[in-house]
Design a protein around this motif. Structure first.
Motif, PDB file in Angstrom:
ATOM      1  N   GLY A   1     -44.418 -36.179 -14.187  1.00  0.00           N
ATOM      2  CA  GLY A   1     -45.430 -35.289 -13.419  1.00  0.00           C
ATOM      3  C   GLY A   1     -44.988 -34.790 -12.546  1.00  0.00           C
ATOM      4  N   ASN A   2     -43.308 -34.833 -12.515  1.00  0.00           N
ATOM      5  CA  ASN A   2     -42.400 -34.065 -10.903  1.00  0.00           C
ATOM      6  C   ASN A   2     -41.867 -33.131 -12.243  1.00  0.00           C
ATOM      7  OD1 ASN A   2     -43.637 -35.304  -9.207  1.00  0.00           O
ATOM      8  ND2 ASN A   2     -41.680 -36.678  -9.489  1.00  0.00           N
ATOM      9  N   THR A   3     -41.928 -33.030 -13.244  1.00  0.00           N
ATOM     10  CA  THR A   3     -41.610 -31.206 -14.121  1.00  0.00           C
ATOM     11  C   THR A   3     -42.799 -30.635 -15.046  1.00  0.00           C
ATOM     12  OG1 THR A   3     -39.704 -32.304 -13.897  1.00  0.00           O
ATOM     13  CG2 THR A   3     -39.263 -30.413 -15.153  1.00  0.00           C
ATOM     14  N   ILE A   4     -43.410 -29.508 -14.080  1.00  0.00           N
ATOM     15  CA  ILE A   4     -44.324 -28.924 -14.722  1.00  0.00           C
ATOM     16  C   ILE A   4     -43.688 -27.141 -15.717  1.00  0.00           C
ATOM     17  CG2 ILE A   4     -46.943 -27.808 -14.438  1.00  0.00           C
ATOM     18  CD1 ILE A   4     -46.435 -28.984 -12.212  1.00  0.00           C
ATOM     19  N   LEU A   5     -43.993 -27.083 -16.431  1.00  0.00           N
ATOM     20  CA  LEU A   5     -44.082 -25.778 -17.750  1.00  0.00           C
ATOM     21  C   LEU A   5     -44.567 -25.334 -17.294  1.00  0.00           C
ATOM     22  CD1 LEU A   5     -42.368 -23.941 -19.476  1.00  0.00           C
ATOM     23  CD2 LEU A   5     -43.374 -25.346 -21.356  1.00  0.00           C
ATOM     24  N   PHE A   6     -44.587 -23.706 -16.727  1.00  0.00           N
ATOM     25  CA  PHE A   6     -45.652 -22.651 -16.571  1.00  0.00           C
ATOM     26  C   PHE A   6     -45.963 -22.166 -17.781  1.00  0.00           C
ATOM     27  CE2 PHE A   6     -47.728 -18.782 -14.087  1.00  0.00           C
ATOM     28  CZ  PHE A   6     -48.981 -19.586 -13.163  1.00  0.00           C
ATOM     29  N   GLY A   7     -46.337 -22.449 -18.659  1.00  0.00           N
ATOM     30  CA  GLY A   7     -46.206 -22.111 -20.769  1.00  0.00           C
ATOM     31  C   GLY A   7     -47.026 -20.863 -20.475  1.00  0.00           C
ATOM     32  N   THR A   8     -46.559 -20.135 -21.600  1.00  0.00           N
ATOM     33  CA  THR A   8     -47.839 -18.728 -22.505  1.00  0.00           C
ATOM     34  C   THR A   8     -48.070 -18.861 -23.935  1.00  0.00           C
ATOM     35  OG1 THR A   8     -45.959 -17.757 -22.762  1.00  0.00           O
ATOM     36  CG2 THR A   8     -46.641 -18.049 -20.085  1.00  0.00           C
ATOM     37  N   SER A   9     -49.236 -18.168 -23.887  1.00  0.00           N
ATOM     38  CA  SER A   9     -48.877 -18.309 -25.968  1.00  0.00           C
ATOM     39  C   SER A   9     -47.905 -17.660 -25.839  1.00  0.00           C
ATOM     40  CB  SER A   9     -50.312 -16.745 -25.516  1.00  0.00           C
ATOM     41  OG  SER A   9     -50.190 -16.404 -25.046  1.00  0.00           O
ATOM     42  N   SER A  10     -47.161 -17.279 -26.394  1.00  0.00           N
ATOM     43  CA  SER A  10     -45.903 -16.328 -26.665  1.00  0.00           C
ATOM     44  C   SER A  10     -44.914 -18.348 -26.603  1.00  0.00           C
ATOM     45  CB  SER A  10     -45.113 -15.594 -25.762  1.00  0.00           C
ATOM     46  OG  SER A  10     -44.570 -15.670 -24.568  1.00  0.00           O
ATOM     47  N   ILE A  11     -44.646 -18.461 -25.929  1.00  0.00           N
ATOM     48  CA  ILE A  11     -43.430 -19.518 -25.254  1.00  0.00           C
ATOM     49  C   ILE A  11     -44.453 -20.310 -26.210  1.00  0.00           C
ATOM     50  CG2 ILE A  11     -42.477 -21.254 -23.890  1.00  0.00           C
ATOM     51  CD1 ILE A  11     -42.390 -19.342 -22.258  1.00  0.00           C
ATOM     52  N   MET A  12     -44.910 -20.858 -25.883  1.00  0.00           N
ATOM     53  CA  MET A  12     -45.618 -22.049 -27.036  1.00  0.00           C
ATOM     54  C   MET A  12     -46.301 -21.804 -28.477  1.00  0.00           C
ATOM     55  SD  MET A  12     -44.955 -24.923 -24.906  1.00  0.00           S
ATOM     56  CE  MET A  12     -45.732 -25.422 -24.960  1.00  0.00           C
ATOM     57  N   GLY A  13     -46.986 -20.423 -28.339  1.00  0.00           N
ATOM     58  CA  GLY A  13     -47.563 -20.797 -30.263  1.00  0.00           C
ATOM     59  C   GLY A  13     -46.646 -19.365 -30.851  1.00  0.00           C
ATOM     60  N   ALA A  14     -46.296 -17.803 -30.330  1.00  0.00           N
ATOM     61  CA  ALA A  14     -45.327 -16.803 -31.322  1.00  0.00           C
ATOM     62  C   ALA A  14     -44.025 -17.522 -31.456  1.00  0.00           C
ATOM     63  CB  ALA A  14     -45.640 -15.744 -30.647  1.00  0.00           C
ATOM     64  N   ASN A  15     -43.705 -17.966 -29.966  1.00  0.00           N
ATOM     65  CA  ASN A  15     -41.970 -17.828 -30.464  1.00  0.00           C
ATOM     66  C   ASN A  15     -41.940 -19.565 -31.967  1.00  0.00           C
ATOM     67  OD1 ASN A  15     -41.000 -15.940 -29.013  1.00  0.00           O
ATOM     68  ND2 ASN A  15     -40.304 -17.859 -27.622  1.00  0.00           N
ATOM     69  N   PRO A  16     -43.088 -20.062 -31.508  1.00  0.00           N
ATOM     70  CA  PRO A  16     -42.650 -21.687 -32.522  1.00  0.00           C
ATOM     71  C   PRO A  16     -42.734 -21.259 -34.268  1.00  0.00           C
ATOM     72  CG  PRO A  16     -43.209 -22.375 -30.718  1.00  0.00           C
ATOM     73  CD  PRO A  16     -43.461 -21.005 -30.280  1.00  0.00           C
ATOM     74  N   ALA A  17     -43.890 -20.183 -34.321  1.00  0.00           N
ATOM     75  CA  ALA A  17     -43.726 -19.809 -35.364  1.00  0.00           C
ATOM     76  C   ALA A  17     -43.714 -18.514 -36.097  1.00  0.00           C
ATOM     77  CB  ALA A  17     -45.437 -19.018 -35.189  1.00  0.00           C
ATOM     78  N   LEU A  18     -42.322 -18.319 -35.428  1.00  0.00           N
ATOM     79  CA  LEU A  18     -41.281 -16.538 -35.196  1.00  0.00           C
ATOM     80  C   LEU A  18     -39.592 -18.361 -36.103  1.00  0.00           C
ATOM     81  CD1 LEU A  18     -41.517 -14.342 -36.323  1.00  0.00           C
ATOM     82  CD2 LEU A  18     -40.120 -14.248 -33.574  1.00  0.00           C
ATOM     83  N   MET A  19     -39.405 -18.987 -35.065  1.00  0.00           N
ATOM     84  CA  MET A  19     -38.752 -19.297 -35.046  1.00  0.00           C
ATOM     85  C   MET A  19     -38.021 -20.568 -35.093  1.00  0.00           C
ATOM     86  SD  MET A  19     -37.789 -17.664 -30.951  1.00  0.00           S
ATOM     87  CE  MET A  19     -38.071 -16.432 -30.798  1.00  0.00           C
TER      88      MET A  19
END
Length: 317
Positions: free
Chosen positions: A80-98
């Motif tokens: 719980g001491n390391t948090i990702l401020f994630g976005t739809s591009s990092i978590m959705g678009a990037n994995p779909a493309l790369m």
């Protein structure tokens, strides 16, 4: 000084360092300082610090379209001491493309809560002789491949959103990738592009100044700041939604009690009127969710962009 005393002092130092490290939380933002996402993280950080009773620092880890920051969190201890401020591009678009990302958005993370949403707006240069989405679709069909749109790069949500629109409306639009959304917007204003899907905070000043025409907003419902602007969906493209979201993610296998507590803390923070006001000024709408709902959103996003990438035969840069 005796060997025993030296050993004791060294042990005390190690314990002190471990204790200090355990009392510090890293909020990893995979973007440079100064942008809306970074500012939003810095709004939340001190309030989360109060709620957790720990020091929360914003850690900007930039590069590889967000992959550096995401991988850092994915490999961090699940405490719980390391948090990702994630976005739809990092978590959705990037994995779909790369195909070879160093992280898996489903396997490597525990979803906590959405933080905010940012709406996209379809805007055109004033020289384009249309005033709504249906007029634009007819005009695009009469001029296949002759209408150019800009985006912040191949695989960005702005690019994939435009490809999705073209697929759903059976139009042919020509993509011009830029190194950032700002340069693309400048070329639209200069008349070098005919259209683009722009983020709310970037588009609204130009809309209000008459420098571009807004045709529709790519969300489920109209935005309170632009109540007279219809959604694209209600203008004959049902189901067209490309809302950008920002959310908290923790490393996979983080105990459920930690995830639940952080979710409760974020819900309380995002209900504050001062936080909502700050987010509104950034062009965002504060939005909390359950961890289960965020997990569902993520899976839907992955499925959506995977379909768009496949249908458009889009390749990473």
């Amino acid at each position: 000084m005796t060997t025993r005393r030296i050993f004791g002092m060294a042990l005390l130092l190690c314990v002190s360092l471990a204790s200090a490290q355990n009392n510090t939380v890293r909020l990893v933002v995979p973007f440079a300082t100064g942008g809306p996402t970074d500012i939003a993280a810095r709004v939340i950080a001190p309030l989360l610090s109060e709620a957790m009773g720990k020091t929360v620092i914003v850690d900007n880890r930039v590069g590889a379209t967000g992959a550096i920051g995401a991988e850092f969190v994915a490999r961090a201890p699940a405490d719980g001491n390391t948090i990702l401020f994630g976005t739809s591009s990092i978590m959705g678009a990037n994995p779909a493309l790369m195909q070879k990302l160093p992280y898996d958005p489903i396997r490597d993370f525990a979803a906590v809560s959405t933080i905010a949403t940012i709406e996209n707006i379809l805007v055109v240069h004033p020289s384009v002789p249309v005033n709504n989405v249906q007029e634009f679709i007819r005009y695009a069909k009469d001029n296949p491949g002759k209408l150019f749109y800009g985006s912040s790069g191949i695989g960005s949500t702005y690019h994939l959103g435009a490809e999705m629109f073209a697929n759903m409306t059976k139009t042919q639009l020509s993509h011009v990738p830029y190194k950032g959304q700002g340069p693309a917007a400048q070329d639209l204003l200069a008349g070098h592009l005919q259209l683009m899907f722009d983020a709310f905070n970037s588009a609204v000043p130009n809309i209000k100044a008459g420098r571009v025409k807004a045709l529709g907003i790519a969300s489920n419902k109209r935005h309170p700041e632009l109540p007279d602007l219809p959604t694209i969906s209600e203008q004959g493209v049902p189901g067209y939604v490309t809302t950008i979201w920002i959310a908290f993610f923790l490393p996979a296998k983080t105990p459920a009690a930690i995830v639940d507590k952080m979710n409760q803390d974020l819900r309380a923070i995002l209900q504050r009127s001062d936080v909502k006001e700050r987010f509104t000024k950034l062009g965002m709408q504060a939005s909390a969710s359950s961890s289960h709902d965020l997990d569902t959103i993520l899976k839907q996003e992955l499925a959506l962009w995977t379909k768009v990438v496949k249908e458009g035969n889009i390749k990473a840069e």
